[in-house]
Design an enzyme around this catalytic site. Structure first.
Site, PDB file in Angstrom:
ATOM      1  N   ARG A  77       0.837  -1.195   0.000  1.00 25.41           N
ATOM      2  CA  ARG A  77       0.000   0.000   0.000  1.00 25.41           C
ATOM      3  C   ARG A  77       0.872   1.246   0.000  1.00 25.41           C
ATOM      4  O   ARG A  77       1.694   1.433   0.893  1.00 25.41           O
ATOM      5  CB  ARG A  77      -0.920  -0.007   1.227  1.00 25.41           C
ATOM      6  CG  ARG A  77      -1.897   1.154   1.258  1.00 25.41           C
ATOM      7  CD  ARG A  77      -2.888   1.022   2.392  1.00 25.41           C
ATOM      8  NE  ARG A  77      -2.260   1.036   3.698  1.00 25.41           N
ATOM      9  CZ  ARG A  77      -2.928   1.035   4.846  1.00 25.41           C
ATOM     10  NH1 ARG A  77      -4.241   0.980   4.844  1.00 25.41           N
ATOM     11  NH2 ARG A  77      -2.290   1.058   6.001  1.00 25.41           N
ATOM     12  N   ASP A 121      -0.124  -3.310  12.715  1.00 27.50           N
ATOM     13  CA  ASP A 121       0.259  -3.887  11.423  1.00 27.50           C
ATOM     14  C   ASP A 121       0.506  -5.381  11.611  1.00 27.50           C
ATOM     15  O   ASP A 121       1.441  -5.786  12.302  1.00 27.50           O
ATOM     16  CB  ASP A 121       1.517  -3.198  10.895  1.00 27.50           C
ATOM     17  CG  ASP A 121       1.888  -3.660   9.493  1.00 27.50           C
ATOM     18  OD1 ASP A 121       2.266  -4.843   9.339  1.00 27.50           O
ATOM     19  OD2 ASP A 121       1.795  -2.837   8.560  1.00 27.50           O
ATOM     20  N   ASP A 141       4.057  -6.664  10.562  1.00 33.85           N
ATOM     21  CA  ASP A 141       5.101  -6.263  11.501  1.00 33.85           C
ATOM     22  C   ASP A 141       5.030  -7.073  12.789  1.00 33.85           C
ATOM     23  O   ASP A 141       6.051  -7.506  13.329  1.00 33.85           O
ATOM     24  CB  ASP A 141       4.986  -4.769  11.822  1.00 33.85           C
ATOM     25  CG  ASP A 141       5.496  -3.884  10.690  1.00 33.85           C
ATOM     26  OD1 ASP A 141       6.204  -4.414   9.804  1.00 33.85           O
ATOM     27  OD2 ASP A 141       5.176  -2.681  10.701  1.00 33.85           O
ATOM     28  N   THR A 176      -1.010   7.608  -1.140  1.00 36.25           N
ATOM     29  CA  THR A 176      -2.273   7.489  -1.867  1.00 36.25           C
ATOM     30  C   THR A 176      -3.182   6.398  -1.306  1.00 36.25           C
ATOM     31  O   THR A 176      -4.369   6.365  -1.601  1.00 36.25           O
ATOM     32  CB  THR A 176      -2.009   7.170  -3.341  1.00 36.25           C
ATOM     33  OG1 THR A 176      -1.407   5.857  -3.436  1.00 36.25           O
ATOM     34  CG2 THR A 176      -1.072   8.205  -3.962  1.00 36.25           C
TER      35      THR A 176
END
Length: 210
Positions: free
Chosen positions: A105, A201, A204, A109
């Protein structure tokens, strides 16, 4: 949206998900919990697989026993975090073919950028289950499903650990024919596109990276 989304309310799913949400859950435990919960979610997403019967011999008698019928399965992981769900699902469905789609990602944006794709042949004859722990904006998931459809996949399911309403709506708009199974529907996305309350995340936390 209700017809498009199934939330796995099983107590074990919800308990393990709570442990994964905790900020102090260490990487090794997080990874193990993800593997365990993926098996429970796999049970839910395969609930409607078709059955037929085969003649077998038990130690006592012959019988017509239920066996899987219909299309074979393909599991497609959206890298990298999808592999955490994939491992547990393969414990349950070891004969499934496996594919990988690499999307990241763009943090500005929030749009998906493809960097890798390796898919099994014959997707048009298989049920394809796409796995990714987090359905956040839905952009990456929608892009992955579009890619699979371009490769011939027709019977597609999406499986995730957590979903945000924005992601579910995006998938319903882009792919209304693709049902979603998730462990929980959370409140919203924050201004950085992360699920709230979420669990951070997933990649992560699974791999111990930042």
């Amino acid at each position: 949206m209700a017809d498009h989304l199934t939330i796995a309310t099983h107590p074990l799913v919800q308990h393990k998900l709570t442990l994964m949400r905790k900020a102090d859950t260490p990487t090794a435990q997080f990874r193990q919990l993800l593997r365990e919960i993926s098996q429970l979610l796999a049970y839910e997403v395969t609930r409607d697989l078709e059955l037929t019967t085969a003649r077998i011999t038990t130690p006592l008698v012959e019988m017509d026993a239920p066996v899987l019928a219909g299309p074979k399965l393909a599991l497609v992981s959206i890298l990298r975090a999808g592999n955490g769900l994939l491992d547990g699902m393969l414990d349950l469905i070891p004969s499934a073919r496996v594919g990988f789609i690499g999307l990241y990602r763009d943090e500005v944006t929030l749009k998906p950028v493809e960097y890798y794709a390796k898919l099994p042949a014959g997707l048009e004859t298989r049920r394809t289950i796409v796995v990714d722990p987090m359905l956040a904006t839905g952009n990456s998931s929608a892009a992955a499903v579009s890619m699979l459809k371009a490769k011939g996949a027709r019977d597609i399911r999406f499986l995730c650990l957590l979903a945000a309403p924005e992601g579910v709506a995006r998938m319903a708009q882009a792919h209304p024919d693709v049902p979603i199974t998730t462990g929980a529907l959370d409140e919203r996305l924050n201004d950085k596109g992360y699920i709230v309350p979420g669990l951070g995340d997933a990649g992560d936390r699974m791999f111990g990276t930042k």
